[in-house]
Write an enzyme that holds these catalytic residues in place. Structure first.
Site, PDB file in Angstrom:
ATOM      1  N   ASN A 349       0.843  -1.206   0.000  1.00  0.00           N
ATOM      2  CA  ASN A 349       0.000   0.000   0.000  1.00  0.00           C
ATOM      3  C   ASN A 349       0.874   1.251   0.000  1.00  0.00           C
ATOM      4  O   ASN A 349       0.784   2.103   0.895  1.00  0.00           O
ATOM      5  CB  ASN A 349      -0.935  -0.011   1.208  1.00  0.00           C
ATOM      6  CG  ASN A 349      -2.160   0.866   1.003  1.00  0.00           C
ATOM      7  OD1 ASN A 349      -2.264   1.578  -0.003  1.00  0.00           O
ATOM      8  ND2 ASN A 349      -3.087   0.818   1.938  1.00  0.00           N
ATOM      9  N   HIS A 381      -8.741   3.558   8.992  1.00  0.00           N
ATOM     10  CA  HIS A 381      -9.422   2.342   8.553  1.00  0.00           C
ATOM     11  C   HIS A 381     -10.804   2.165   9.171  1.00  0.00           C
ATOM     12  O   HIS A 381     -11.637   1.462   8.617  1.00  0.00           O
ATOM     13  CB  HIS A 381      -8.567   1.113   8.882  1.00  0.00           C
ATOM     14  CG  HIS A 381      -7.452   0.870   7.925  1.00  0.00           C
ATOM     15  ND1 HIS A 381      -6.193   1.404   8.108  1.00  0.00           N
ATOM     16  CD2 HIS A 381      -7.384   0.165   6.774  1.00  0.00           C
ATOM     17  CE1 HIS A 381      -5.405   1.029   7.118  1.00  0.00           C
ATOM     18  NE2 HIS A 381      -6.103   0.296   6.293  1.00  0.00           N
TER      19      HIS A 381
END
Length: 556
Positions: A349, A381
């Site tokens: 990522n 998140h």
């Protein structure tokens, strides 16, 4: 966001159901079918955007309008009425950007964007807890990255002096407020609205207006067809085909093996009580590995879409081969065969790594860098407890891995055989550690994760703490010379236990162009032993190329 698929209908899904018949035919849920249809359409529209709407043929306004219009259409098709959030979050942030003092705009936008995102995360958990259906939080997470990174770039360009900025911050600094068209095109452009990757504002504007093709752009910042000097623009076909094929392979692996290691089984009493610890470790490692291939599929396909539109080209390497790695989100082989946690983080990522470094790691006191970076990543998140368990564990094992490397690596560098043994051993250990640290991320639940950790007897937590606090007192770390600028380059011997905290924290993020000198030396030492990895070199020129491969100076 690592979770197994749920190939069933979800009543909470608000997107189009036009292709329910196709979903039934292929055995996927309609939300996944819609997502794939949009991404496949984007792949072909990207080719049109690069050729027919090339910056040498049409105005930048037309390119902006086309990119944002298609992006909004995809958003509404996939999310229905939920797409209002795609418009709401950036609209509020744009008002903040235009009305707030540049001295505080970065904090205001970060507060507003994160608050909005967290409200949507919370609503999802309340009305659809534990659901794996496609929902609006994914695109909102990418939009949050975009608007906050833009706000920090505006703050850097309007308020801070160049000498106070890192090289990356100087490159990304914005000294002209974006117009509404430029801003919303950046936020909604169709190649990256559904699955990323993150592209910084300056790189996006250069791409839309054609400056990324200029070898010596004009000083007034205008694309003057009569005076511009262009580099040879290569075809992205090879890069696109390679990434699309890789994406399809990853999708096949995911579909083939994920049902062999369902994550939900790790919280079942039968698994907890009637399996050995070795099997539990194996299962956690395999389950999380299988889930990762879903993200490889999505990120490689998204990268291919961007490349097919012309976004991502960074020039040519020394052999004359075109590079399409400006916004790549994943280096699959480098991640899967990484020999330490630093390399694994650097190759996973990557866009989020760059975002975290830009917003947090480079701007807070060094002693809080690792903690605050992991904290922002966890909050970004959402609220599932598993996220926080993973990032708390990650912060501990990353620090322990760094310390262990200092204590033991140099003992295996005497011969090629011992170096190879060390690389193989650390690669295997990293795989086990990744499974141990990340299974709560896919399990999501607090008690389920804690029960499994207790079945593991918290052994890697204990080993990590022993490595950090006890082993350095009994084992002497590697002693290395470092040139000191203050004494004209004389050598200074430093034990590992005496290294500054900044050096230890550097392992948590992709190195970029802000590696300290110790990290640079370590990378050079590793070059002969880690040729298969994509770890960044510590040399200044190479580090600059990694973060800012197209450095140019242009008047605002």
């Amino acid at each position: 966001m690592l979770e197994p698929p749920k190939f069933i209908e979800n009543d909470m899904y608000g997107g189009s159901r036009t292709f329910t018949w196709l979903a039934d035919m292929v055995g996927l849920s309609v939300d996944l079918v819609n997502f794939l249809l949009c991404q496949i359409s984007a792949l072909f529209l990207a080719s049109l955007f690069r050729s027919v709407l090339h910056p040498s043929k049409v105005s930048s306004k037309l390119r902006h309008t086309f990119a944002l219009s298609i992006g909004l259409a995809f958003g509404y098709f996939c999310f229905g009425q939920q797409a209002i959030h795609i418009a709401g979050l950036p609209a509020i942030c744009y008002i903040v950007i235009r009305t707030q003092d540049p001295r505080i705009v970065q904090r205001a936008v970060l507060l507003v964007a994160m608050s909005y995102l967290l409200c949507v995360h919370l609503m999802r958990q309340l009305y659809d807890y534990g659901s794996y259906a496609l929902d609006i939080t994914g695109p909102l997470m990418i939009i949050t990255q975009k608007v906050t990174s833009l706000a920090f770039s505006i703050h850097d360009g309007f308020v801070r002096r160049d000498e106070d900025l890192t090289k990356a911050q100087q490159y990304h600094a914005i000294r002209k407020m974006p117009s509404a068209l430029e801003y919303f095109s950046y936020v909604w452009h169709f190649p990256s609205i559904l699955a990323g990757p993150l592209v910084f504002y300056k790189d996006y504007i250069d791409f839309v207006e054609g400056y990324n093709l200029l070898s010596s752009p004009s000083g007034n910042g205008n694309l003057d067809n009569s005076k511009k000097e262009v580099v040879l623009e290569p075809s992205p076909t090879k890069a696109v085909i390679r990434k699309v094929v890789g994406s399809l392979v990853c999708a096949f692996i995911f579909m083939k093996f994920v049902k062999l290691y369902p994550v939900k089984d790790m919280k079942e009493d039968d698994f907890l009580n009637n399996t050995s610890m070795v099997y539990k470790y194996w299962y956690a490692m395999m389950a999380t590995t299988c889930i990762r291939f879903k993200y490889y599929h999505a990120w490689l396909l998204a990268d291919a879409i961007c490349n097919n539109s012309g976004l991502g080209f960074t020039g040519y390497d020394k052999d004359g081969n075109p590079k399409w790695d400006l916004i790549s989100n994943i280096n699959v082989l480098s991640f899967e065969f990484s020999t330490n946690m630093r390399d694994a983080i650097n190759n996973w990522n990557c866009g989020t790594n760059r975002w975290l470094r830009t917003l947090v790691y480079e701007r807070v006191p060094l002693k809080y860098g690792t903690l605050l970076t992991f904290a922002l990543s966890a909050v970004w998140h959402g609220f599932y407890p598993g996220y926080y368990l993973t990032f708390a564990t990650g912060a501990v094992v990353v620090t322990a891995a760094r310390t262990g490397r200092r204590l033991f690596r140099h003992r295996f560098q005497s011969t090629q055989v011992t170096r190879m043994f060390y690389d193989i051993l650390t690669c295997l250990i990293t795989r086990v550690v990744l499974g141990y640290a990340t299974f709560p991320f896919v399990l999501l639940e607090f008690m389920g994760s804690i029960k499994l950790y207790l079945r593991f007897y918290l052994c890697l937590h204990i080993i990590s703490l022993v490595t950090i606090f006890i082993l350095p007192k009994f084992i002497r770390g590697e002693r290395r010379s470092r040139a000191g600028a203050a004494n004209g380059g004389s050598s200074v011997q430093l034990a590992a236990s005496e290294l500054p905290s900044a050096d230890a924290k550097a392992a948590t993020l992709t190195a970029g162009n802000d590696l300290n000198k110790d990290e640079a030396e370590e990378e050079k030492e590793d070059k002969h032993a880690h040729q298969s990895t994509a770890a960044t070199s510590g040399e200044d020129a190479e580090a600059e190329a990694h973060e800012c491969p197209r450095r140019r100076q242009r008047a605002p």
